[in-house]
Design a protein around this motif. Structure first.
Motif, PDB file in Angstrom:
ATOM      1  N   UNK A 178       0.840  -1.208   0.000  1.00  0.00           N
ATOM      2  CA  UNK A 178       0.000   0.000   0.000  1.00  0.00           C
ATOM      3  C   UNK A 178       0.875   1.258   0.000  1.00  0.00           C
ATOM      4  N   UNK A 179       1.891   1.274   0.869  1.00  0.00           N
ATOM      5  CA  UNK A 179       2.754   2.456   0.976  1.00  0.00           C
ATOM      6  C   UNK A 179       3.543   2.674  -0.314  1.00  0.00           C
ATOM      7  N   UNK A 180       4.131   1.587  -0.843  1.00  0.00           N
ATOM      8  CA  UNK A 180       4.887   1.709  -2.098  1.00  0.00           C
ATOM      9  C   UNK A 180       3.964   2.215  -3.216  1.00  0.00           C
ATOM     10  N   UNK A 181       2.742   1.683  -3.246  1.00  0.00           N
ATOM     11  CA  UNK A 181       1.783   2.086  -4.283  1.00  0.00           C
ATOM     12  C   UNK A 181       1.447   3.556  -4.199  1.00  0.00           C
ATOM     13  N   UNK A 182       1.167   4.036  -2.996  1.00  0.00           N
ATOM     14  CA  UNK A 182       0.788   5.450  -2.837  1.00  0.00           C
ATOM     15  C   UNK A 182       1.960   6.369  -3.203  1.00  0.00           C
ATOM     16  N   UNK A 183       3.150   6.036  -2.712  1.00  0.00           N
ATOM     17  CA  UNK A 183       4.325   6.873  -3.032  1.00  0.00           C
ATOM     18  C   UNK A 183       4.581   6.853  -4.536  1.00  0.00           C
ATOM     19  N   UNK A 184       4.458   5.666  -5.129  1.00  0.00           N
ATOM     20  CA  UNK A 184       4.679   5.562  -6.580  1.00  0.00           C
ATOM     21  C   UNK A 184       3.712   6.470  -7.338  1.00  0.00           C
ATOM     22  N   UNK A 185       2.449   6.469  -6.952  1.00  0.00           N
ATOM     23  CA  UNK A 185       1.455   7.270  -7.688  1.00  0.00           C
ATOM     24  C   UNK A 185       1.805   8.754  -7.629  1.00  0.00           C
ATOM     25  N   UNK A 186       2.095   9.271  -6.419  1.00  0.00           N
ATOM     26  CA  UNK A 186       2.315  10.719  -6.403  1.00  0.00           C
ATOM     27  C   UNK A 186       3.686  11.136  -6.925  1.00  0.00           C
ATOM     28  N   UNK A 187       4.674  10.232  -6.851  1.00  0.00           N
ATOM     29  CA  UNK A 187       5.979  10.566  -7.456  1.00  0.00           C
ATOM     30  C   UNK A 187       5.865  10.437  -8.979  1.00  0.00           C
ATOM     31  N   UNK A 188       5.208   9.378  -9.455  1.00  0.00           N
ATOM     32  CA  UNK A 188       5.083   9.137 -10.894  1.00  0.00           C
ATOM     33  C   UNK A 188       4.365  10.304 -11.577  1.00  0.00           C
ATOM     34  N   UNK A 189       3.232  10.697 -11.013  1.00  0.00           N
ATOM     35  CA  UNK A 189       2.445  11.749 -11.665  1.00  0.00           C
ATOM     36  C   UNK A 189       2.948  13.151 -11.313  1.00  0.00           C
TER      37      UNK A 189
END
Lengths: 524, 73
Positions: A178-189
């Motif tokens: 969950x944490x990796x996913x959330x960080x990935x989304x806001x860093x990616x976009x």
């Protein structure tokens, strides 16, 4: 269940923040990696502070104070207040200036240029990446542990366990995902802009929630009429060895000062420095950083020493290290939050701890993506990639790094935690290199290689002597006569690296005049 | 003034060692162990010294410099 709802709402808010930041994205590489050098004083302060403070600032500091007493503040916090600001002032501003002038995004670009050596990149790149990875893993693994402890009891049938402290909690492999996913989304976009905004928001969250939690725990444990009376009652009960530094070695305390120099060579901080709108933007972070450290650390240290008193409730008992009868220091703060505050505040504090973790993870993911894209892919192509292609490769590498970090975090966890301090020691031992590159015209290519290679050899020697990190309280002991002086291993590594760099620079051919004119224009 | 600021930074490092309160368990304001109180004061002093550094050790050329201006020089 309340804790889980609060955590989920918080994570959703972060995703929205990242998506909103992406609406301002211009599409250029400079905008994605460096937010177009648009970050002002306040955002720079919050993002630099959030990046340097990890979960350790909240959970680890309480645990260390429980084990070692109040000396932990001097060991890790007040020293960082002096040295971190020194690094921002002496290194950050100069690197920002050079980065703006010559278009750098990464440390490797700067060192290749400054030393006139392409191959220095091949030496530095694996070292920097290798030192960031354990630091990343500690963050991801901590997030899984916090999620499980704070959501315990939410799903008793789905995730049963014999350990009552974690029974029914979300298991680490899901929490970390969950944490990796959330960080990935806001860093990616959101790129660097999304990262800076999220860092500022998260820093505010963990600072405010830390103070609120401190007041609630003090009032609950003390049981008196007001906060001051409660704090006085609790502190009066602290054993003398926790209220002083009787058990600490003075030379070990002194040599711990070398550890915060690591900030000077963190690749993710280098990238944050380059985002500044102007040199003026650095003034606020330089001045406010020591105070911010104090605001976060002092309450955590007090809670840690209070947990050693007889005023702690005997039931439920303090959490133990699994399979032993030893109290687990890192579980003290989550345990107190869980048992002494409401479920709602518990959820908020869990969000605060996750905020401290994620505000470091995001910068590290973005920085590694930028390094792979810039220093490897783009650097070794015959034709440089277009701006858009560089954004694409940075994003692709970020996805790959997040996936790899997640997979690695599923493996052996214990050894990774032991590597944390060694990662910091490695970065610290490279401080002489960056300092000399900015302030000493006499630094030569050979001197730089000598400094780096000496740091590697010394680091490997000391790391092996510590049984590869297994001996957690390992010190480098210097015997003079009958006296034995305990030192942090970072001290001899740092000093040997500095001596090698200086001596070899003095006896090897001077740097190219054109390079000196470029980096020291006023005196060339 | 610049030399004074750097001397103060050095003094902070010396004061940070704090051998004098090493074994003193006095509680300041009745709740703050003096070793912790002293180092909290070091944090505040560090802020003051770094404020002085930004006032007196600041390169004047930097004041008007922003990214765009620097890049065009």
């Amino acid at each position: 269940m309340t804790e889980l709802i609060v955590i989920c709402c918080y994570l959703a808010l972060l995703v929205l923040l990242g998506l909103f930041a992406s609406r301002l994205f211009s599409g250029s590489k400079e905008d994605y990696q460096l937010a177009s050098h648009s970050i002002g004083p306040f955002l720079l302060l919050m993002s630099l502070f959030g990046t340097t403070m990890t979960a350790f600032a909240l959970v680890g500091s309480t645990g260390e104070a429980y084990s070692a007493g109040v000396g932990v503040y001097g060991l890790m916090a007040s020293s960082s207040g002096i040295i971190h600001s020194l690094c921002f002032f002496l290194l950050g501003i100069r690197l920002w200036r050079l980065g703006s002038k010559y278009g750098y995004s990464t440390q490797v670009q700067f060192f290749r240029d400054r030393l006139g050596s392409d191959k220095i990149g091949l030496l530095l790149f694996p070292i920097l990446v290798g030192l960031v990875v354990p630091y990343l893993l500690v963050g991801v693994i901590s997030s899984g542990t916090v999620m499980q402890a704070m959501t315990a009891g939410a799903f008793p049938d789905l995730f049963p366990s014999k350990n009552p402290g974690i029974a029914g909690g979300i298991p680490p492999y899901i929490g970390m995902l969950m944490i990796c996913g959330v960080v990935l989304v806001y860093v990616f976009f959101g790129g660097m802009r999304g990262t800076a905004w999220a860092n500022a928001f998260q820093t505010a969250v963990f600072m405010v929630l830390g103070i609120v939690t401190f007041c609630v725990i003090a009032n609950k444990l003390g049981g008196e009429g007001n906060l001051l009376a409660n704090m006085q009652k609790l502190s009066a009960a602290v054993p003398p060895d926790k209220a002083t530094r009787i058990a600490m070695s003075k030379t070990e305390f002194f040599t711990y000062l070398f550890v915060p120099f690591s900030v000077g060579m963190f690749p993710h901080l280098f990238q944050h420095w380059l985002t500044a709108k102007s040199a003026e933007s650095f003034k606020l972070p330089v001045v406010a950083h020591p105070i911010f450290i104090m605001i976060v650390w002092v309450p955590c240290i007090l809670i840690g020493i209070w947990a050693t008193t007889d005023l702690m409730p005997t039931r439920p008992p303090l959490p133990k290290v699994p399979g032993t009868d030893i109290v687990n220091p890192n579980a003290i703060l989550p345990f107190l939050v869980k048992t002494q505050t409401s479920a709602l505040l518990g959820g908020f504090l869990a969000a605060g701890v996750l905020a401290a973790i994620m505000s470091s993870l995001d910068s590290q993911f973005l920085c590694l993506g930028t390094m792979f894209s810039t220093d490897i892919v783009n650097h070794y192509r015959k034709e440089p990639l277009s701006d858009r292609a560089q954004v694409f490769t940075t994003r692709a590498f970020i996805i790959g790094i997040v996936a790899l970090t997640y997979l690695l975090s599923l493996s052996n966890t214990k050894s990774v935690f032991n590597l944390g301090v060694w990662s910091f020691s490695g970065f610290s031992s490279l401080f002489p290199l960056v300092f000399a590159a900015l302030y000493w015209r006499g630094l030569t290519k050979a001197g730089a290689y000598a400094g780096i290679l000496t740091a590697i050899c010394m680091w490997c020697w000391q790391f092996a002597a510590s049984d590869y990190g297994e001996i957690r309280d390992y010190t480098f002991d210097l015997t003079l006569g009958d006296a034995v002086y305990k030192m942090q291993p970072v001290a001899p590594i740092f000093l040997a690296s500095a001596v090698a760099l200086v001596v070899v620079s003095l006896v090897t051919p001077k740097p190219d005049a054109a390079v000196l004119r470029k980096f020291f224009p006023e005196r060339a | 003034m610049q030399k004074l600021v750097w001397a103060l930074v050095l003094l902070l490092v010396v004061l940070h060692q704090d051998n004098w309160f090493w074994e003193d368990g006095t509680l300041v304001f009745g709740f703050m162990p003096i070793a912790l109180f002293y180092h909290a004061c070091i944090s505040i002093a560090a802020s003051v010294v770094w404020f002085m550094a930004t006032r007196f050790c600041w390169d004047d050329d930097l004041t008007a410099e922003s990214h765009g201006e620097e890049a065009t020089k």
